[in-house]
Write an enzyme that holds these catalytic residues in place. Structure first.
Site, short mmCIF file in Angstrom:
data_model
loop_
_atom_site.label_atom_id
_atom_site.label_comp_id
_atom_site.label_asym_id
_atom_site.label_seq_id
_atom_site.Cartn_x
_atom_site.Cartn_y
_atom_site.Cartn_z
N ARG A 106 26.47 -12.08 19.20
CA ARG A 106 25.41 -13.37 19.14
C ARG A 106 26.78 -14.49 19.94
O ARG A 106 27.78 -15.17 19.37
CB ARG A 106 25.49 -13.86 17.56
CG ARG A 106 24.96 -15.54 17.78
CD ARG A 106 23.83 -15.34 16.56
NE ARG A 106 22.96 -15.00 16.16
CZ ARG A 106 21.82 -15.60 15.75
NH1 ARG A 106 21.69 -16.62 14.82
NH2 ARG A 106 20.53 -14.91 15.10
N HIS A 133 16.39 -13.12 22.54
CA HIS A 133 17.03 -12.97 21.11
C HIS A 133 15.73 -11.40 20.82
O HIS A 133 14.69 -11.31 20.08
CB HIS A 133 16.04 -13.66 20.60
CG HIS A 133 16.57 -14.14 18.74
ND1 HIS A 133 17.32 -12.49 18.15
CD2 HIS A 133 16.88 -14.69 17.89
CE1 HIS A 133 17.88 -13.01 17.14
NE2 HIS A 133 17.37 -13.99 16.73
N GLN A 136 14.98 -10.03 17.43
CA GLN A 136 14.19 -10.69 16.81
C GLN A 136 12.17 -10.38 17.64
O GLN A 136 11.13 -10.08 16.40
CB GLN A 136 14.31 -12.02 16.99
CG GLN A 136 13.29 -13.13 16.26
CD GLN A 136 13.32 -13.26 15.39
OE1 GLN A 136 14.54 -13.76 14.30
NE2 GLN A 136 12.32 -13.39 14.82
N ASP A 227 8.96 -22.07 16.76
CA ASP A 227 10.37 -21.94 16.76
C ASP A 227 11.02 -23.76 17.16
O ASP A 227 10.79 -24.13 17.00
CB ASP A 227 11.50 -21.16 18.14
CG ASP A 227 12.27 -20.47 17.68
OD1 ASP A 227 12.66 -21.23 16.42
OD2 ASP A 227 13.27 -20.52 18.10
N CYS A 267 10.38 -17.50 13.75
CA CYS A 267 11.39 -16.88 13.56
C CYS A 267 12.75 -17.43 12.56
O CYS A 267 13.48 -16.18 12.06
CB CYS A 267 12.24 -16.91 14.65
SG CYS A 267 12.84 -18.42 15.28
N1 CP Z 1 15.66 -15.81 13.10
C1 CP Z 1 16.91 -15.79 13.46
O1 CP Z 1 17.37 -15.08 14.41
O2 CP Z 1 17.85 -16.70 12.39
P1 CP Z 1 19.44 -16.16 12.18
O3 CP Z 1 19.71 -18.03 13.28
O4 CP Z 1 19.34 -16.72 10.67
O5 CP Z 1 19.78 -15.27 12.63
#
Ligand code: CP
Length: 308
Positions: A106, A133, A136, A227, A267
């Site tokens: 990440r 992402h 996701q 989001d 998400c």
């Molecule tokens: N949706 C998501 O990626 O959540 P986090 O940032 O908690 O990993």
């Protein structure tokens, strides 16, 4: 027994690193993992987690998914590793890939993720960048499939910032042939290159619409997705974005303009009462917590495909 196939030892940097067939195979595996009808052992496999940004769902769902497969994870961040000191990615990637069997990353720039992939001898997974992402999006479309079964009958309307989540919904939606509408304020459209790539995949141009006219994106929508308006790293833009996104809150009024069977996705984490109201998150239409759970089942399936 259902077997993982096709993704062995490949990077997953973008939704476009998979095909429709491979995604549907991941979903079939995920369904079997979820129903506890499948047991795949990845004993002694190690997934490295390199997280330059905060995470709850992605980190924990990868950790539990690996644990359920009999493997383990190593969690690194800039503060507790030499990454924060500025060790070059090409050195970190070459070292970590000698210890780990795959690395989920990440970070901010997609180019940094690509640099990890270039130097890592093991598969690299995009656990979120500013551009995409994809893990996701896999969980999102798996959740939609659980609800509606046939993607060709689904209209997904994303309401908010044309961010990484919107970009991945567009790309994954294009692979699966789902009608995707993005409703955003002017200036917050999704990435142009992403949209162009998606348009090349769609057989019908009408299946992808980017609009600033929110009301026009609601009729017939089976999925309303939102989001946060300001993503991680955009804390200094919060005030201006809150103003620009006025009218884009997903509330009961918006819900009533969508299809009768509409479900709500987010998400997470959410800013309740900004991009979405409490009553919508906690409504019977919400599948937000199923969606969060599905991150784990889908990533377990993805890992099984990458490792076997
Ligand atoms: N949706 C998501 O990626 O959540 P986090 O940032 O908690 O990993």
């Amino acid at each position: 027994m259902l077997k993982p196939k096709n993704l062995y030892s490949r990077d997953f940097l973008s939704s476009l690193d998979t095909s429709e067939k491979e995604i549907l195979n991941i979903f079939e595996l995920a369904k079997n993992f979820k129903n506890k009808e499948l047991n795949i052992e990845l004993k002694d496999k190690v997934l490295g987690l390199v997280f330059d940004k905060s995470s709850t769902r992605t980190r924990v769902s990868f950790q539990v998914a690996m644990s359920r497969l009999g493997g383990t994870t190593i969690d690194l961040n800039p503060t507790t590793s030499q990454i924060g000191r500025g060790e070059p990615i090409k050195d970190t990637a070459r070292v970590l890939s000698r210890y780990c069997d795959a690395i989920a990353i990440r970070t901010f720039h997609q180019s940094d993720l690509n640099e990890y992939a270039k130097w890592s001898s093991k598969p690299v997974i995009n656990a979120l960048t500013d551009l995409e992402h994809p893990c996701q999006a896999l969980a999102d479309f798996f959740t939609i499939k659980e609800e509606f079964h046939d993607f060709k009958k689904v209209v997904l309307t994303f309401i908010g910032d044309g961010n990484n989540v919107a970009n991945s919904l567009i790309l994954c939606g294009a692979l699966l042939g789902v009608e995707v509408r993005i409703a955003c304020p002017p200036g917050y459209e999704p990435d142009k290159e992403v949209v162009n790539k998606a348009r090349k995949l769609y057989k019908n141009d009408d299946l992808l619409r980017i609009t600033n006219d929110l009301a026009s994106a609601l009729p017939g929508a089976n999925v309303l997705y939102t989001d946060v308006w300001s993503s991680m790293g955009e804390e200094n833009k919060k005030e201006i974005k809150d103003k620009d996104f006025s009218g884009f809150t997903v509330n009961s009024d918006l819900l009533s303009q969508a299809d009768d069977d509409v479900i709500i996705l987010h998400c997470l984490p959410a800013y309740r009462s900004k991009e979405i109201t409490d009553e919508v998150i906690d409504s019977n239409n919400s599948r937000i917590f199923e969606q969060a759970e599905n991150r784990m089942h889908v990533q377990q399936a993805l890992l099984a495909c990458l490792f076997s």
